[in-house]
Design an enzyme around this catalytic site. Structure first.
Site, PDB file in Angstrom:
ATOM      1  N   ASP A  90      65.903  71.196  70.859  1.00 19.34           N
ATOM      2  CA  ASP A  90      65.529  70.720  69.539  1.00 19.34           C
ATOM      3  C   ASP A  90      66.863  70.878  68.716  1.00 19.34           C
ATOM      4  OD1 ASP A  90      64.131  69.536  67.238  1.00 19.34           O
ATOM      5  OD2 ASP A  90      62.386  70.025  68.141  1.00 19.34           O
ATOM      6  N   HIS A 118      79.334  64.381  75.613  1.00 18.68           N
ATOM      7  CA  HIS A 118      79.275  63.880  76.968  1.00 18.68           C
ATOM      8  C   HIS A 118      77.741  64.041  77.408  1.00 18.68           C
ATOM      9  CE1 HIS A 118      83.540  63.689  77.742  1.00 18.68           C
ATOM     10  NE2 HIS A 118      83.492  64.959  77.082  1.00 18.68           N
TER      11      HIS A 118
END
EC number: 3.2.1.171
Length: 532
Positions: free
Chosen positions: A219, A294
């Site tokens: 989160d 990435h």
């Protein structure tokens, strides 16, 4: 440590490429931890605490605080402690909390395990850079329970710092900064379960510098909430996380002058996510600079109709004066989730958005294409519409099938290969010494006394710091002059009360200048989770 601003004239003359700081003034405690310890040291062992992982630390910690709250240092020595009754430490002034041990949750109440409120001139740190809170959240999560306690919360705290500390496996949120002012948070590692609702750092405050932090969860990595003003977030390592963001934003949103710089995001839900659904108010003067990503589901995402949040009513939160600069890397699947998705409210279109030097490309070798999509968004770059008549419009999408030049970006050696799940104990990590490719942390870890830390060009000239010898007893603390020091720190022994701005952490002393920045003129399958 105390950080002092320089005049705009000094900034411009010394570093012409930098403009006014995102911070509005000095941050950090007013007095050093060693000064506080010399006033009085309250060792929890003297109040009945035992490092046996069984005896409740709560009452001894509260008693030690009561004796040192008006000036002094509360000391939790190395060892393993149990916390079964939460500690609410209220009304302190000129005090510090040095936690060199590991605190294990053994209680089951809700709320906050350590709650510090209505305090000023405060510092929380570990002199060994290994002090930690272990929430053992998996004991809740394995049974699908998500309403357990938070680990650490600061409320209405001014002139403070939190550093060289580790937070692990919170049953709920890890660290919240609620209505705080003039603070610095740095050199931390936060490691949580792979599920929504286990936020890393949430901040709704004024004039706070957050830097050199690693977060693992699913989160919020480091997220700004409303109301907030003059927040600077730098050198953040979202290592298999939810990613950084703003929100959820609702009624009467009041956010301004926020900078995120040097943000590295690996295998996360997003690199930057601004989320709302209806609401009112505004968020303005936002800079998102030097982002590398990435393996993330989303890259830059504004969603003003976020389905995981119930509608707040109103025309929507107005977003303006936003700059994205120097974004590089790759996204997981650009054909499904493009690197730029901007959805602004029909009733409050976004405007003055600038996207420049943005180069990202898809990792999906089977579909070598990606899209950029904008709705109700005005500015310069990619799918943004130009013009000063900011009326609502349907989404416009551009699809490209060739990689942009310059998208290749560095990775981090510590990129996680897997998450930590939610059903087993999560190991306590060490705080890393690198949080963004090529960037040296502003402050060396206190455990690395003789190491070197990067000094910004903007620093007041001065003589080197004078360091006195430290003694081994808690009450007899070392002293040091509070003047800016050169980049190389002086080595010393570790002792209670030894803190940043002296010898253990930041090498700058109390004259360190504020860093500057332009003033803008779920799970592995990346499930989004709604909360707050």
């Amino acid at each position: 440590m105390r950080i002092n601003t320089l005049s705009l004239f000094s900034l411009v003359s010394l570093v012409p490429t930098l403009a006014l700081a995102s911070l509005s003034g000095s941050v950090g405690p007013l007095t050093s931890a060693s000064t506080k310890a010399a006033t009085k040291t309250c060792n929890v062992l003297d109040y009945g605490a035992k490092a046996d992982k069984t005896t409740d630390l709560g009452p001894p910690l509260a008693s030690a605080f009561a004796d040192c709250k008006s000036g002094g240092l509360v000391y939790v020595p190395s060892g393993d402690y149990a916390l079964s009754t939460w500690a609410k430490l209220s009304g302190g002034k000129a005090w510090a909390l040095q936690i060199d041990g590991t605190i294990y949750r053994t209680g089951t109440d809700g709320g906050n395990m350590i709650f510090i409120e209505h305090s000023s001139d405060f510092e929380l740190f570990s002199s060994t850079s290994s002090g930690a809170m272990q929430g053992l959240g998996y004991e809740y999560h394995k049974d699908n329970k998500w309403s357990g306690p938070r680990l650490l919360r600061l409320y209405d705290v001014t002139d403070f710092s939190v550093h060289d500390f580790i937070l692990v496996d919170a049953p709920a949120f890890h660290f919240s900064l609620d209505t705080c002012t003039n603070g610095e948070v740095y050199n931390m590692a936060i490691r949580g379960g792979n599920h929504g609702g286990l936020d890393g750092v949430d901040v709704w405050s004024t004039n706070v510098w957050i830097h050199d932090i690693e977060v693992t969860n699913k989160d919020e990595c480091v997220t700004v909430k409303s109301p907030s003003k003059n927040i600077l977030v730098e050198n953040i390592y979202c290592n298999w996380s939810g990613g950084c963001g703003m929100g959820s934003l609702g009624k009467d949103t009041d956010i301004s002058d926020i900078t995120y710089r040097n943000i590295y995001t690996w295998n996360s839900n997003n690199m930057m996510f601004i989320k709302s659904n209806g609401g009112s108010g505004s968020a303005t003067n936002l800079l998102f600079e030097n982002f590398i990503g990435h393996g993330n589901a989303y890259s830059f995402d504004i969603d003003s109709y976020w389905a995981s949040m119930s509608s707040q009513g109103g025309n929507g939160v107005e977003l303006s004066n936003i700059t994205l600069r120097n974004w590089k890397g790759t996204e997981e699947n650009g054909a499904s989730r493009g690197p730029i998705k901007i959805v602004c409210p029909d009733g409050a279109p976004c405007y003055d958005i600038t996207i420049e030097d943005f180069a990202m490309w898809t990792e999906d070798s089977s579909r070598q294409r990606q899209w950029y999509s904008c709705r109700n968004a005005y500015g310069t770059g990619f799918c943004l519409k130009s013009g000063s008549n900011h009326v609502a419009y349907e989404a416009t999408t551009t699809t490209v099938s060739s990689a942009p030049s310059g998208y290749s970006a560095a990775t981090m050696a510590a990129d996680l290969k897997t998450d930590f799940g939610i059903t087993a104990s999560i190991p306590i990590p060490t705080i890393p010494t690198s949080f963004y490719p090529g960037a040296t942390p502003y402050s060396a870890l206190m455990a690395n006394k003789g190491s070197t830390a990067k000094v910004r060009a903007v620093v007041a000239p001065s003589k080197p710091t004078t360091v006195a010898a430290a003694t081994s007893t808690p009450a007899e603390q070392q002293t040091s002059t509070s003047t800016p020091a050169p980049a190389v720190e002086q080595p010393s022994q570790q002792s209670p009360g030894q803190s940043a701005g002296e010898v253990g952490g930041c090498p700058f002393g109390n004259g360190r200048s504020v860093p500057t920045g332009p003033p803008r003129a779920g799970h592995r399958h990346h499930q989004r989770h709604g909360h707050h």
